[in-house]
Scaffold this motif. Structure first.
Motif, PDB file in Angstrom:
ATOM      1  N   SER A   1       0.812  -1.221   0.000  1.00 54.28           N
ATOM      2  CA  SER A   1       0.000   0.000   0.000  1.00 54.28           C
ATOM      3  C   SER A   1       0.844   1.270   0.000  1.00 54.28           C
ATOM      4  O   SER A   1       0.417   2.300  -0.524  1.00 54.28           O
ATOM      5  N   LEU A   2       2.055   1.218   0.557  1.00 54.55           N
ATOM      6  CA  LEU A   2       2.914   2.404   0.573  1.00 54.55           C
ATOM      7  C   LEU A   2       3.325   2.794  -0.839  1.00 54.55           C
ATOM      8  O   LEU A   2       3.136   3.939  -1.266  1.00 54.55           O
ATOM      9  N   THR A   3       3.869   1.842  -1.597  1.00 53.15           N
ATOM     10  CA  THR A   3       4.313   2.146  -2.955  1.00 53.15           C
ATOM     11  C   THR A   3       3.149   2.517  -3.851  1.00 53.15           C
ATOM     12  O   THR A   3       3.257   3.440  -4.681  1.00 53.15           O
ATOM     13  N   MET A   4       2.034   1.813  -3.729  1.00 52.51           N
ATOM     14  CA  MET A   4       0.901   2.099  -4.601  1.00 52.51           C
ATOM     15  C   MET A   4       0.401   3.543  -4.401  1.00 52.51           C
ATOM     16  O   MET A   4       0.143   4.271  -5.370  1.00 52.51           O
ATOM     17  N   LYS A   5       0.288   3.964  -3.153  1.00 52.94           N
ATOM     18  CA  LYS A   5      -0.241   5.305  -2.879  1.00 52.94           C
ATOM     19  C   LYS A   5       0.768   6.390  -3.260  1.00 52.94           C
ATOM     20  O   LYS A   5       0.423   7.399  -3.891  1.00 52.94           O
ATOM     21  N   VAL A   6       2.025   6.201  -2.881  1.00 54.77           N
ATOM     22  CA  VAL A   6       3.041   7.211  -3.182  1.00 54.77           C
ATOM     23  C   VAL A   6       3.299   7.270  -4.683  1.00 54.77           C
ATOM     24  O   VAL A   6       3.425   8.364  -5.263  1.00 54.77           O
TER      25      VAL A   6
END
Length: 442
Positions: A315-320
């Protein structure tokens, strides 16, 4: 046979280079006692104090403690303008407000959900739209992306051989400098010569029908040498002729055009691989392209290809990544950054011409490399022939001037770099060349 006068001249030059490098290493060490101590401490728990080979340099590597904007600060409190840009992954600088906000949003909604979630859909749509892909799958690095693309090509064609090019780097286990490394993945590799049209044509005549894939960077990233239109067009034409999957490794080069470098060139491969900046500076990779190949990973289909990875859709990479690609690195921002890089490269080459320096730049847009030879290198083979000590001397001279780039002379401009930073770098290079005029000026 060398004339005796020529031999003496070569010996004098060699001695001057050795003396300059020894002096530069001593000056570097004298100003950085904390980094030196930390290098010794790191060596007790990591081989040579290192867990990423490219970051090592003599006499010991810099140890950074913080970054803000385009400025890095090392453990001794010394500051550097960062022209390395984390080897093109750090496109957004070290403290972009929107990246920080996206990280906070991801933290607020939960990390590592272990399930499908909303942001991966939006991010996949953005990546496909931006880079003209039918379908995409995410990985954790460019290395993984290239491994999966090669696996897809082998499954799709039923063949095993792969054409890559001498000097290419497609990841830590797909590295072909010097012809390859002992830790490479055990693929059946045929190596061609980058930008050699006639030689590649002859090679394809011999084994084209055996190839599952051709994998190539449309700009050789290690030395920032563009692939010629004739060379890349040949690969596209002959891959189609032989039923071979053409893979463009755009892990770095996708930053060179609003829709990637292949679109800028007008050459469409079957698969493209990505990494680095596309994830907004987080750990990221992706591969995608034509539906007929990518659909083989559809888990609803009988006999689907497997593709696991705990952090593929984290979720971190997808959102950023979504915020970075759609709100920060817009097509206009991409054009502006690459125009700045082109201006810098031309300015530096003009400077080297004026000084009569044996230095030259290669590159395109925001990716630039400085080579200690003139004329500029055109192939990986030519890049391997330069005196590596000259690269080290130039690197250490620029570090002393407060500029950070790769030991090999590679630079990747971030959005935080300004025109004033570029002017300052040019001034530092001029001072470095004049300081070492006996080895850099004819």
């Amino acid at each position: 046979m060398n004339h005796p006068g020529e031999s003496r001249s070569v010996d004098r030059h060699d001695n001057a280079v050795a003396t300059a490098l020894e002096s530069a290493c001593a000056a570097f060490a004298a100003k950085r006692p904390v980094s030196q101590r930390l290098a010794a401490e790191a060596s007790r728990v990591m081989p040579g104090g290192n867990t990423r080979t490219v970051l090592f340099h003599r006499p010991f590597p810099l140890r950074m403690v913080s970054g803000e904007g385009q400025v890095l600060t090392d453990a001794d409190g010394l500051r550097y303008t960062d022209f390395l840009g984390e080897y093109s992954a750090g496109l957004f600088g070290h403290s972009h407000e929107r990246v920080h906000r996206a990280v906070a949003e991801a933290l607020a909604t939960g990390l590592n959900l272990g399930a499908h979630h909303l942001d991966e859909i939006a991010f996949a749509e953005a990546v496909c739209r931006r880079f003209d892909l039918d379908l995409v799958r995410f990985t954790n690095s460019g290395t993984e992306a290239n491994l999966m693309a090669l696996g897809a090509a082998r499954a799709h064609t039923g063949r095993s051989r792969i054409l890559a090019f001498h000097g290419a780097y497609h990841g830590s286990v797909l590295s072909f400098a010097g012809g390859g490394t002992p830790v490479n993945a055990p693929y059946d590799i045929v190596l061609g010569e980058y930008n050699d049209v006639a030689g590649t044509e002859a090679l394809l005549d011999r084994c084209g029908d055996e190839l599952a894939a051709v994998v190539v960077e449309p700009l050789w990233g290690t030395g920032c040498v563009p692939g010629s239109a004739a060379f890349l067009s040949l690969l596209r034409r002959r891959a189609s002729q032989h039923g071979t999957v053409l893979i463009f490794d755009e892990v770095m080069t996708s930053r060179l055009g609003p829709k990637g470098y292949s679109a800028w060139l007008g050459i469409q491969p079957d698969l493209k691989t990505f990494g680095k900046y596309v994830g907004g500076g987080m750990s990221f990779g992706a591969f995608g392209g034509v539906g007929a190949i990518m659909e083989r990973f559809d888990p609803t289909r009988p006999g689907a290809l497997p593709h696991a990875g705990t952090y593929n859709n984290n979720s971190l990479t997808m959102k950023v990544g979504l915020a970075a690609l759609t709100e920060i690195f817009t097509p206009q921002a991409c054009d502006d950054l690459n125009a700045r890089g082109d201006r810098l490269r031309l300015h530096l080459d003009a400077l080297f011409d004026r000084l009569g320096a044996r230095l030259a730049c290669t590159g395109q847009g925001s990716m630039i490399a400085i080579h200690p030879r003139r004329p500029a290198v055109r192939t990986p083979r030519e890049a391997e022939q330069v005196d590596l000590r000259l690269r080290d001397i130039l690197f250490l001279a620029l570090v002393e001037e407060g500029f950070y780039l790769a030991r090999r002379g590679y630079m990747a401009l971030s959005l935080a770099i300004t025109d004033a930073d570029c002017e300052a770098l040019a001034g530092a290079l001029e001072r470095a060349v004049l300081k070492h005029r006996d080895i850099f000026i004819d």
